[in-house]
Design an enzyme around this catalytic site. Structure first.
Site, PDB file in Angstrom:
ATOM      1  N   SER A 109       0.849  -1.189   0.000  1.00  0.00           N
ATOM      2  CA  SER A 109       0.000   0.000   0.000  1.00  0.00           C
ATOM      3  C   SER A 109       0.886   1.241   0.000  1.00  0.00           C
ATOM      4  O   SER A 109       2.020   1.204   0.489  1.00  0.00           O
ATOM      5  CB  SER A 109      -0.865  -0.038   1.255  1.00  0.00           C
ATOM      6  OG  SER A 109      -1.301   1.251   1.587  1.00  0.00           O
ATOM      7  N   SER A 110       0.345   2.343  -0.511  1.00  0.00           N
ATOM      8  CA  SER A 110       1.150   3.572  -0.600  1.00  0.00           C
ATOM      9  C   SER A 110       1.527   4.115   0.780  1.00  0.00           C
ATOM     10  O   SER A 110       2.388   4.986   0.880  1.00  0.00           O
ATOM     11  CB  SER A 110       0.402   4.640  -1.398  1.00  0.00           C
ATOM     12  OG  SER A 110      -0.855   4.906  -0.806  1.00  0.00           O
TER      13      SER A 110
HETATM   14  N1  LIG Z   1      -8.524  -1.434  -0.035  1.00  0.00           N
HETATM   15  C1  LIG Z   1      -7.582  -0.546  -0.317  1.00  0.00           C
HETATM   16  O1  LIG Z   1      -7.811   0.686  -0.380  1.00  0.00           O
HETATM   17  C2  LIG Z   1      -6.159  -1.012  -0.583  1.00  0.00           C
HETATM   18  C3  LIG Z   1      -5.220  -0.044  -0.943  1.00  0.00           C
HETATM   19  C4  LIG Z   1      -3.917  -0.433  -1.206  1.00  0.00           C
HETATM   20  C5  LIG Z   1      -3.563  -1.770  -1.110  1.00  0.00           C
HETATM   21  N2  LIG Z   1      -4.497  -2.693  -0.760  1.00  0.00           N
HETATM   22  C6  LIG Z   1      -4.038  -4.098  -0.637  1.00  0.00           C
HETATM   23  O2  LIG Z   1      -4.829  -5.004  -1.372  1.00  0.00           O
HETATM   24  C7  LIG Z   1      -4.913  -6.258  -0.686  1.00  0.00           C
HETATM   25  C8  LIG Z   1      -6.366  -6.673  -0.551  1.00  0.00           C
HETATM   26  O3  LIG Z   1      -7.128  -5.651   0.051  1.00  0.00           O
HETATM   27  P1  LIG Z   1      -8.731  -5.630  -0.016  1.00  0.00           P
HETATM   28  O4  LIG Z   1      -9.124  -4.204   0.003  1.00  0.00           O
HETATM   29  O5  LIG Z   1      -9.215  -6.528  -1.099  1.00  0.00           O
HETATM   30  O6  LIG Z   1      -9.098  -6.250   1.391  1.00  0.00           O
HETATM   31  P2  LIG Z   1     -10.384  -7.116   1.804  1.00  0.00           P
HETATM   32  O7  LIG Z   1     -11.521  -6.799   0.915  1.00  0.00           O
HETATM   33  O8  LIG Z   1     -10.542  -6.916   3.270  1.00  0.00           O
HETATM   34  O9  LIG Z   1      -9.936  -8.611   1.516  1.00  0.00           O
HETATM   35  C9  LIG Z   1      -8.917  -9.209   2.241  1.00  0.00           C
HETATM   36  C10 LIG Z   1      -8.938 -10.694   1.993  1.00  0.00           C
HETATM   37  O10 LIG Z   1      -7.901 -11.265   2.799  1.00  0.00           O
HETATM   38  C11 LIG Z   1      -8.363 -12.497   3.299  1.00  0.00           C
HETATM   39  N3  LIG Z   1      -7.763 -12.756   4.600  1.00  0.00           N
HETATM   40  C12 LIG Z   1      -7.638 -11.900   5.654  1.00  0.00           C
HETATM   41  N4  LIG Z   1      -7.088 -12.541   6.698  1.00  0.00           N
HETATM   42  C13 LIG Z   1      -6.886 -13.827   6.305  1.00  0.00           C
HETATM   43  C14 LIG Z   1      -6.364 -14.979   6.933  1.00  0.00           C
HETATM   44  N5  LIG Z   1      -5.927 -14.953   8.211  1.00  0.00           N
HETATM   45  N6  LIG Z   1      -6.323 -16.144   6.233  1.00  0.00           N
HETATM   46  C15 LIG Z   1      -6.767 -16.199   4.959  1.00  0.00           C
HETATM   47  N7  LIG Z   1      -7.256 -15.134   4.298  1.00  0.00           N
HETATM   48  C16 LIG Z   1      -7.322 -13.972   4.967  1.00  0.00           C
HETATM   49  C17 LIG Z   1      -9.877 -12.411   3.445  1.00  0.00           C
HETATM   50  O11 LIG Z   1     -10.392 -13.703   3.191  1.00  0.00           O
HETATM   51  P3  LIG Z   1     -11.899 -14.213   3.532  1.00  0.00           P
HETATM   52  O12 LIG Z   1     -12.807 -13.276   2.781  1.00  0.00           O
HETATM   53  O13 LIG Z   1     -11.958 -15.598   3.006  1.00  0.00           O
HETATM   54  O14 LIG Z   1     -12.060 -14.086   5.008  1.00  0.00           O
HETATM   55  C18 LIG Z   1     -10.246 -11.385   2.372  1.00  0.00           C
HETATM   56  O15 LIG Z   1     -10.767 -12.018   1.237  1.00  0.00           O
HETATM   57  C19 LIG Z   1      -4.198  -6.056   0.653  1.00  0.00           C
HETATM   58  O16 LIG Z   1      -2.899  -6.565   0.581  1.00  0.00           O
HETATM   59  C20 LIG Z   1      -4.127  -4.562   0.805  1.00  0.00           C
HETATM   60  O17 LIG Z   1      -2.996  -4.149   1.506  1.00  0.00           O
HETATM   61  C21 LIG Z   1      -5.801  -2.362  -0.498  1.00  0.00           C
HETATM   62  C1  LIG Z   2      -5.057   2.572   1.683  1.00  0.00           C
HETATM   63  C2  LIG Z   2      -5.182   2.650   3.181  1.00  0.00           C
HETATM   64  O1  LIG Z   2      -5.285   3.952   3.583  1.00  0.00           O
HETATM   65  C3  LIG Z   2      -5.452   4.181   4.966  1.00  0.00           C
HETATM   66  O2  LIG Z   2      -5.139   5.506   5.196  1.00  0.00           O
HETATM   67  P1  LIG Z   2      -6.044   6.695   4.727  1.00  0.00           P
HETATM   68  O3  LIG Z   2      -5.855   6.976   3.275  1.00  0.00           O
HETATM   69  O4  LIG Z   2      -5.776   7.831   5.636  1.00  0.00           O
HETATM   70  O5  LIG Z   2      -7.488   6.061   5.029  1.00  0.00           O
HETATM   71  P2  LIG Z   2      -9.017   6.389   4.870  1.00  0.00           P
HETATM   72  O6  LIG Z   2      -9.699   5.721   5.998  1.00  0.00           O
HETATM   73  O7  LIG Z   2      -9.484   6.097   3.507  1.00  0.00           O
HETATM   74  O8  LIG Z   2      -9.149   7.987   5.127  1.00  0.00           O
HETATM   75  C4  LIG Z   2      -8.730   8.935   4.192  1.00  0.00           C
HETATM   76  C5  LIG Z   2      -9.096  10.338   4.667  1.00  0.00           C
HETATM   77  O9  LIG Z   2     -10.529  10.494   4.644  1.00  0.00           O
HETATM   78  C6  LIG Z   2     -10.966  11.069   5.856  1.00  0.00           C
HETATM   79  N1  LIG Z   2     -12.366  10.711   6.119  1.00  0.00           N
HETATM   80  C7  LIG Z   2     -13.399  11.589   6.155  1.00  0.00           C
HETATM   81  N2  LIG Z   2     -14.522  10.964   6.477  1.00  0.00           N
HETATM   82  C8  LIG Z   2     -14.220   9.647   6.625  1.00  0.00           C
HETATM   83  C9  LIG Z   2     -15.010   8.510   6.961  1.00  0.00           C
HETATM   84  O10 LIG Z   2     -16.211   8.574   7.185  1.00  0.00           O
HETATM   85  N3  LIG Z   2     -14.343   7.311   6.994  1.00  0.00           N
HETATM   86  C10 LIG Z   2     -13.010   7.201   6.737  1.00  0.00           C
HETATM   87  N4  LIG Z   2     -12.437   5.998   6.773  1.00  0.00           N
HETATM   88  N5  LIG Z   2     -12.242   8.285   6.451  1.00  0.00           N
HETATM   89  C11 LIG Z   2     -12.855   9.487   6.389  1.00  0.00           C
HETATM   90  C12 LIG Z   2      -9.957  10.549   6.878  1.00  0.00           C
HETATM   91  O11 LIG Z   2      -9.962  11.348   8.057  1.00  0.00           O
HETATM   92  C13 LIG Z   2      -8.652  10.689   6.078  1.00  0.00           C
HETATM   93  O12 LIG Z   2      -8.185  12.023   6.103  1.00  0.00           O
HETATM   94  C14 LIG Z   2      -4.459   3.460   5.835  1.00  0.00           C
HETATM   95  O13 LIG Z   2      -4.845   3.573   7.196  1.00  0.00           O
HETATM   96  C15 LIG Z   2      -4.217   2.092   5.413  1.00  0.00           C
HETATM   97  O14 LIG Z   2      -3.064   1.679   6.039  1.00  0.00           O
HETATM   98  C16 LIG Z   2      -4.108   1.913   3.922  1.00  0.00           C
HETATM   99  O15 LIG Z   2      -2.855   2.324   3.458  1.00  0.00           O
END
Ligand SMILES: NC(=O)c1ccc[n+]([C@@H]2O[C@H](COP(=O)([O-])OP(=O)(O)OC[C@H]3O[C@@H](n4cnc5c(N)ncnc54)[C@H](OP(=O)(O)O)[C@@H]3O)[C@@H](O)[C@H]2O)c1
Ligand SMILES: C[C@@H]1O[C@H](OP(=O)(O)OP(=O)(O)OC[C@H]2O[C@@H](n3cnc4c(=O)[nH]c(N)nc43)[C@H](O)[C@@H]2O)[C@@H](O)[C@H](O)[C@@H]1O
Length: 318
Positions: A109-110
């Protein structure tokens, strides 16, 4: 060589990212995709992972499994974000290496980059100064994953690499208001407030931080690109190269949802890092770039939310 019948294990296939990757691979004709739910295979459990790899011996591993959450979940549960992610990725990387897996794609992640990085952030800025406090634990785990893949590449000459996506969004995101990221939280908050007669919406922080948002299908295309091409280096940023303020995002989502009430900013909640715009020139030079416009992507995600709001994924921390 990887081909359409190579065995590919997508870890985390039920998540937002893993499901988009599986759909993308299937649409391209990949026919030997292996998956397991966390209930069938807990990736934190070394013995279970060891057994799984000895039986399946995948040629490729795509690691989209992680403990994931928004700013408050990261801030309030640092132990789980550090330990669970270290266990999951250590087991996956170690047993991939021991079972001759040819290609490993690690997703980070960034937030691995310093809180006050020069912008846009180049891959070289990793470990040049301190991390953002709200997600230090998660970032430390992800940095360890990046380094483990880098060392496998250096020491064993294997094609293990890391993609660092910016903030992601799209269908099958987590819409739980306590644990989600900002974009799905805003969709939920504006929608629910509109349903209740355009009640005010309370958002977190000041609205001044800037964030870059990438549609999850664009990330899936980047992962496929990394699968089909030998990446010459170990670490690549994946984003759009464009960011907006959280306030601008709120106004865009408010307009798409059609909410006409007030927005209140709760500055007792954290802002997090002020800006984390990725420099995406390394991936662009190789031939990948994002395609989805933010507005189109949010409209599509909102439509998905409306169709699926009866059965949304809620991620609780335990
Ligand atoms: N969401 C974002 O904004 C974001 C941004 C940057 C990078 N990423 C990266 O993208 C990847 C996926 O993120 P996502 O947003 O898709 O998350 P997500 O929707 O929460 O999905 C995470 C997945 O990980 C699996 N998992 C968690 N704990 C596990 C365990 N102990 N054993 C087996 N499986 C497990 C879960 O499986 P089950 O469903 O089967 O429980 C789930 O399908 C991560 O590496 C994250 O760092 C996400
Ligand atoms: C991609 C992920 O980004 C995450 O950082 P980060 O962008 O701040 O994560 P977010 O939760 O997306 O929040 C981004 C910005 O949106 C604001 N924000 C405003 N309203 C809301 C709300 O209702 N919910 C949430 N969630 N935020 C809100 C929050 O304070 C922050 O400045 C990291 O903690 C993780 O590690 C990961 O890297």
């Amino acid at each position: 060589m990887i081909n359409k019948v190579s065995k590919i294990y997508v870890a985390g296939h039920r998540g937002m990212v893993g499901s988009a990757i599986v759909n993308h691979l299937k649409s391209l004709g990949y026919e030997n995709i292996v998956t397991r739910r966390s209930g069938e295979l807990d990736l934190r459990n070394q013995l279970e992972v060891e057994y799984f790899f000895s039986q399946e011996k995948p040629k490729v591993v795509i690691d989209a499994a992680a403990r994931v959450g928004g700013i408050l979940a990261n801030r309030d549960y640092p132990y789980q974000f550090l330990i669970d992610n270290l266990k999951i990725q250590n087991n996956l990387i170690e047993f991939s290496l021991l079972n001759d897996c040819e290609k490993f794609i690690f997703l980070g992640s960034s937030c691995i980059y310093p809180k006050f990085s020069p912008q846009p952030i180049k891959e070289d800025y990793l470990l040049t100064s301190e991390l953002e406090a709200t997600n230090e634990a998660y970032a430390l785990a992800k940095i360890a994953g990046v380094k483990a893949c880098e060392y496998v590449r250096k020491q064993f000459g294997k094609d293990y690499s890391s993609l660092m996506p910016t903030n992601l969004y799209g269908p099958r995101d987590n819409f739980d208001l306590e644990t989600s990221h900002v974009l799905p939280a805003m969709i939920t908050k504006f929608y629910e407030a509109k349903q209740q007669g355009n009640q005010p919406v309370i958002l977190w922080g000041t609205g001044s931080p800037m964030r870059e948002f990438l549609h999850v299908d664009d990330l899936a295309a980047a992962v496929t690109f990394a699968l089909e091409n030998e990446l010459p280096d170990n670490l690549y940023n994946v984003g759009t190269g464009v960011d907006i303020t959280i306030k601008e995002l709120a106004l865009m989502i408010q307009q798409i949802v059609g909410h006409s009430g007030d927005i209140i900013w709760d500055d007792s909640k954290p802002d997090g890092t002020p800006r984390k715009l990725l420099d995406v020139s390394k991936m662009k030079t190789l031939g990948w770039e994002a395609k989805t416009s933010l507005k189109e992507g949010i409209i599509e995600t909102y439509e998905w939310y409306l169709e699926n709001s009866y059965n949304l994924k809620k991620v609780k921390i335990s």
